[in-house]
Design a protein around this motif. Structure first.
Motif, PDB file in Angstrom:
ATOM      1  N   THR A 346     131.451  18.939  35.380  1.00  0.00           N
ATOM      2  CA  THR A 346     130.359  18.761  36.389  1.00  0.00           C
ATOM      3  C   THR A 346     130.551  17.109  36.586  1.00  0.00           C
ATOM      4  N   PRO A 347     130.617  16.869  37.858  1.00  0.00           N
ATOM      5  CA  PRO A 347     130.531  15.344  38.076  1.00  0.00           C
ATOM      6  C   PRO A 347     129.238  14.735  37.417  1.00  0.00           C
ATOM      7  N   LEU A 348     129.525  13.348  36.868  1.00  0.00           N
ATOM      8  CA  LEU A 348     128.266  12.756  36.013  1.00  0.00           C
ATOM      9  C   LEU A 348     127.779  13.496  35.011  1.00  0.00           C
ATOM     10  N   HIS A 349     128.375  14.437  34.401  1.00  0.00           N
ATOM     11  CA  HIS A 349     128.255  15.073  33.225  1.00  0.00           C
ATOM     12  C   HIS A 349     128.154  13.850  31.825  1.00  0.00           C
ATOM     13  N   ALA A 350     126.941  13.816  31.069  1.00  0.00           N
ATOM     14  CA  ALA A 350     126.855  13.003  29.923  1.00  0.00           C
ATOM     15  C   ALA A 350     127.103  13.498  28.736  1.00  0.00           C
ATOM     16  N   ASP A 351     127.954  12.879  27.863  1.00  0.00           N
ATOM     17  CA  ASP A 351     128.388  13.621  26.612  1.00  0.00           C
ATOM     18  C   ASP A 351     127.176  13.169  25.441  1.00  0.00           C
ATOM     19  N   LEU A 352     126.614  14.160  25.364  1.00  0.00           N
ATOM     20  CA  LEU A 352     125.278  14.340  24.325  1.00  0.00           C
ATOM     21  C   LEU A 352     125.859  14.943  23.085  1.00  0.00           C
ATOM     22  N   SER A 353     127.144  14.888  22.572  1.00  0.00           N
ATOM     23  CA  SER A 353     127.668  15.321  21.395  1.00  0.00           C
ATOM     24  C   SER A 353     126.790  15.108  20.320  1.00  0.00           C
ATOM     25  N   ALA A 354     126.576  14.155  20.126  1.00  0.00           N
ATOM     26  CA  ALA A 354     125.709  13.207  19.030  1.00  0.00           C
ATOM     27  C   ALA A 354     124.497  14.147  18.912  1.00  0.00           C
ATOM     28  N   GLN A 355     123.610  14.382  19.908  1.00  0.00           N
ATOM     29  CA  GLN A 355     122.428  15.060  19.998  1.00  0.00           C
ATOM     30  C   GLN A 355     122.502  16.443  19.853  1.00  0.00           C
ATOM     31  N   LEU A 356     123.647  16.968  19.877  1.00  0.00           N
ATOM     32  CA  LEU A 356     123.815  18.617  20.055  1.00  0.00           C
ATOM     33  C   LEU A 356     124.733  18.923  18.565  1.00  0.00           C
ATOM     34  N   ALA A 357     124.785  17.764  17.536  1.00  0.00           N
ATOM     35  CA  ALA A 357     125.284  18.097  16.462  1.00  0.00           C
ATOM     36  C   ALA A 357     124.910  19.194  15.655  1.00  0.00           C
ATOM     37  N   TYR A 358     125.458  19.952  14.748  1.00  0.00           N
ATOM     38  CA  TYR A 358     124.868  21.014  14.055  1.00  0.00           C
ATOM     39  C   TYR A 358     124.095  20.285  12.749  1.00  0.00           C
ATOM     40  N   ASP A 359     122.812  20.262  12.530  1.00  0.00           N
ATOM     41  CA  ASP A 359     122.033  19.549  11.971  1.00  0.00           C
ATOM     42  C   ASP A 359     120.997  20.463  11.245  1.00  0.00           C
ATOM     43  N   PRO A 360     121.441  21.413  10.261  1.00  0.00           N
ATOM     44  CA  PRO A 360     120.350  22.303   9.801  1.00  0.00           C
ATOM     45  C   PRO A 360     119.302  21.791   8.793  1.00  0.00           C
ATOM     46  N   ASN A 361     119.799  20.649   8.231  1.00  0.00           N
ATOM     47  CA  ASN A 361     118.988  19.820   7.308  1.00  0.00           C
ATOM     48  C   ASN A 361     117.620  19.254   8.368  1.00  0.00           C
ATOM     49  N   GLY A 362     118.247  18.408   9.313  1.00  0.00           N
ATOM     50  CA  GLY A 362     117.256  18.078  10.150  1.00  0.00           C
ATOM     51  C   GLY A 362     116.306  18.941  10.983  1.00  0.00           C
ATOM     52  N   ALA A 363     116.821  20.178  11.118  1.00  0.00           N
ATOM     53  CA  ALA A 363     116.006  21.152  11.641  1.00  0.00           C
ATOM     54  C   ALA A 363     114.910  21.459  10.697  1.00  0.00           C
ATOM     55  N   SER A 364     115.213  21.759   9.559  1.00  0.00           N
ATOM     56  CA  SER A 364     114.201  22.007   8.454  1.00  0.00           C
ATOM     57  C   SER A 364     113.237  21.176   8.361  1.00  0.00           C
ATOM     58  N   ALA A 365     113.800  19.812   8.303  1.00  0.00           N
ATOM     59  CA  ALA A 365     112.808  18.788   8.141  1.00  0.00           C
ATOM     60  C   ALA A 365     111.606  18.679   9.330  1.00  0.00           C
ATOM     61  N   LEU A 366     112.361  18.961  10.488  1.00  0.00           N
ATOM     62  CA  LEU A 366     111.297  18.900  11.865  1.00  0.00           C
ATOM     63  C   LEU A 366     110.297  20.144  11.560  1.00  0.00           C
ATOM     64  N   LEU A 367     110.580  21.496  10.911  1.00  0.00           N
ATOM     65  CA  LEU A 367     109.805  22.702  11.055  1.00  0.00           C
ATOM     66  C   LEU A 367     108.584  22.303   9.782  1.00  0.00           C
ATOM     67  N   GLU A 368     109.190  21.800   8.772  1.00  0.00           N
ATOM     68  CA  GLU A 368     108.517  21.491   7.544  1.00  0.00           C
ATOM     69  C   GLU A 368     107.212  20.466   8.045  1.00  0.00           C
ATOM     70  N   GLY A 369     107.930  19.427   8.640  1.00  0.00           N
ATOM     71  CA  GLY A 369     106.950  18.235   9.213  1.00  0.00           C
ATOM     72  C   GLY A 369     106.000  18.673  10.090  1.00  0.00           C
ATOM     73  N   ALA A 370     106.012  20.001  10.668  1.00  0.00           N
ATOM     74  CA  ALA A 370     105.335  20.678  11.624  1.00  0.00           C
ATOM     75  C   ALA A 370     104.431  21.721  11.218  1.00  0.00           C
ATOM     76  N   GLY A 371     104.546  21.752   9.764  1.00  0.00           N
ATOM     77  CA  GLY A 371     103.829  22.844   8.961  1.00  0.00           C
ATOM     78  C   GLY A 371     104.408  24.203   8.857  1.00  0.00           C
ATOM     79  N   TRP A 372     105.522  24.380   9.422  1.00  0.00           N
ATOM     80  CA  TRP A 372     106.248  25.746   9.015  1.00  0.00           C
ATOM     81  C   TRP A 372     106.919  25.870   7.738  1.00  0.00           C
ATOM     82  N   GLN A 373     106.300  26.718   7.167  1.00  0.00           N
ATOM     83  CA  GLN A 373     106.783  26.979   5.720  1.00  0.00           C
ATOM     84  C   GLN A 373     107.666  28.279   5.437  1.00  0.00           C
ATOM     85  N   PRO A 374     108.779  28.591   4.651  1.00  0.00           N
ATOM     86  CA  PRO A 374     109.307  29.566   4.571  1.00  0.00           C
ATOM     87  C   PRO A 374     108.466  30.649   3.804  1.00  0.00           C
ATOM     88  N   GLY A 375     108.756  31.849   4.660  1.00  0.00           N
ATOM     89  CA  GLY A 375     108.041  32.937   4.103  1.00  0.00           C
ATOM     90  C   GLY A 375     108.934  33.983   3.157  1.00  0.00           C
TER      91      GLY A 375
END
Length: 542
Positions: A346-375
């Protein structure tokens, strides 16, 4: 198979029209060397093209499916053309054009001597008749209605000069003028009903081929337009098309299409499935491939529903998907992991690869910080609420379920339960229009970033259900105000960043068009929106 599942027809499973072979062993019998010199292009012959679905309507001004547009592109010419490599807009029926400062008026100077296949002149009055006629179609013009959303009027300045005016900045219209959805029909076509034109009755263009016949669920036949001399400046040759005829065979079953090509009953096929790609890597076959521009396949969030009202949850889902694993496991090397909400073509596509990198630890930290705990079953909870959302999809791309099942497994690792709900295309359309969804799964093909405005703006479909006056609205309006790419780029890049940062949509992978072409067919090519351009196509032994 490209385009939104909200605008594509279902795959038809009608009786087969050919006694095609189901075995794949016939590939070896094709023989030949794909690098062999077939000599210069020669006129004549018929291209037998196997397509994957029935185009319920062959009028390119009405329908937006690949099946319809791959036919319509050969019948109609456009005011401009778009370079598939650079995205630059080039002359076609218009020799040149001017755009006013705020992109609300576009003045086109037309080539002279162009006629429709009924002999009517393609002049400024014909252009006006077309844009007025498309506007009158309303929602029946699935793609074109969006391109002309702010259209006010066309004014004939002289027989070969027309000014097209909009009530709001509409920089996207210049690219839209290159599409087959705004391809031009003879004024006589508008004396037919939309339903008649859908079946080819009165479908009279100025293109290099003319309509001959349409047998539903079986075949569509086009024939060469004699005397055609006004091809696009991007075509490889000028004058008439090489082929005498194009015979589209409608063959929904992928294995039957591949068998037909392998046995020599077809010259080329569309929509080669990942599992079938290795068959055509040699033995005289070629595999033209092009990623689709526009919106990639994504999980689009309704930010007013359930757990998706929590931005941290949406951001965690962005981080919790392993995109390279999706393409390497379920798809093939011809498919790319998403690097933005827009595809890389697509013309004017922006490369956001860094923002879309696989980061399960970062995802877990976001959820825990928002109060979501493992069931107890691994799925997170908060205040008795499970971390779960449903994605609705329709199987317009054969691998959709397999992709979503893998994404489902990936998200369980961060404690998110993604439920998969398969619907018909009609049901998906209804849910999207009513807002009755958590996530919807789709892609939309267009070689212009303004596709985002039609989907995300609160003044358009607003699939994320955002409040009016948000920063994304402002960026979308800014990018619509100028055709100057340098001035437009910052706003387009900002729109992509805002969508990803806030998790309004979760990009996963880029759809790719994969064709397979036999040794007798040559120059089966794509135009800028990854639909077929067959003007330069020719066949050996004609």
């Amino acid at each position: 198979m490209s385009g939104s599942p909200l605008s594509r027809v279902r795959v038809v499973t009608a009786a087969l029209v050919l006694p095609l072979l189901l075995t794949t062993a016939a590939c070896a019998a094709a023989g030949g060397d794909p690098a062999a010199d077939a000599g210069p292009p020669r006129p004549g012959g018929t291209l037998r093209l196997g397509i994957s679905s029935n185009p319920d309507c062959v009028d390119p001004q009405q329908y937006g499916t690949n099946a319809a547009l791959n036919v319509g592109r050969q019948l109609v010419d456009s005011l401009t053309d778009q370079d598939p490599k650079t995205g630059e807009i080039k002359p076609w029926l218009a020799r040149k054009w001017d755009v006013n400062a705020d992109s609300t008026a576009f003045t086109f100077q037309l080539r002279e001597g162009v006629t429709f296949s009924d002999g009517a002149p393609l002049d400024a009055a014909a252009v006006k008749a077309n844009f007025d006629g498309i506007k009158a179609l309303g929602a029946k013009a699935q793609l074109a209605s969006g391109y002309l959303a702010a259209y006010q009027a066309s004014t004939v300045l002289d027989p070969h000069t027309v000014r097209v005016e909009f009530g709001a900045p509409s920089a996207q219209f210049l690219q839209a003028s290159s599409t087959m959805s705004l391809g031009l029909l003879s004024p006589a076509a508008y004396r037919k009903t939309p339903d008649q034109r859908c079946q080819g009755d009165g479908l009279i263009g100025s293109g290099p081929f003319v309509f001959r016949s349409f047998r539903q669920n079986q075949e569509i036949v086009l024939a060469k337009r004699a005397g055609y001399t006004w091809g696009s400046s991007l075509f490889r040759h000028q004058g008439e098309a090489y082929l005498d005829q194009i015979d589209y065979k409608i063959v929904p079953e992928p294995g039957v299409r591949t068998g037909g090509l392998a046995s020599g009953q077809l010259d080329a096929i569309t929509d080669v499935q990942p599992v079938d790609e290795p068959q055509f890597a040699a033995n005289g076959f070629t595999e033209p491939v092009r990623p689709n521009p526009g919106v990639v396949f994504n999980l689009h969030a309704n930010t007013t529903r359930g757990v998706l009202t929590d931005e941290k949850v949406r951001q965690a889902v962005v981080k919790g998907i392993n995109r390279p694993e999706v393409t390497s496991t379920v798809l093939t090397g011809n498919y790319r992991p998403a690097t933005s909400i827009l595809g890389s073509a697509t013309p004017l596509h922006a490369d956001l690869s860094a923002q879309l990198a696989y980061d399960p630890n970062g995802a877990s930290a976001l959820l825990e910080g928002a109060g979501w705990q493992p069931g107890p079953d691994g799925i997170r909870t908060k205040g008795g609420q499970r971390l779960t959302a449903t994605v609705q999809f329709s199987p317009v791309f054969n691998q959709n379920r397999s992709v979503l099942e893998l994404v489902q497994q990936q998200l369980r690792k961060i404690g998110f339960d993604l439920r998969i709900d398969q619907r018909t295309t009609a049901e998906t359309v209804q849910a999207q229009q009513s807002g009755d969804y958590d996530y919807i799964w789709y892609n939309v093909t267009r070689a212009d970033p303004d596709i985002l405005r039609g989907i995300f703006s609160t003044k358009a479909s607003n699939r994320s259900k955002l409040p009016a006056g948000n920063p994304l609205d402002a960026a979308l309006d800014d990018q619509a105000s100028t055709v100057d790419a340098a001035k437009r780029r910052p706003a387009v890049e900002l729109t992509q960043k805002l969508i990803v940062e806030h998790g309004y949509a979760v990009p996963v992978f880029e759809l790719t068009q994969v064709l397979a072409v036999g040794p007798q067919a040559h120059a089966v090519d794509f135009e800028a929106s990854s639909r077929l351009q067959l003007f330069d196509t020719w066949v050996s032994g004609a």
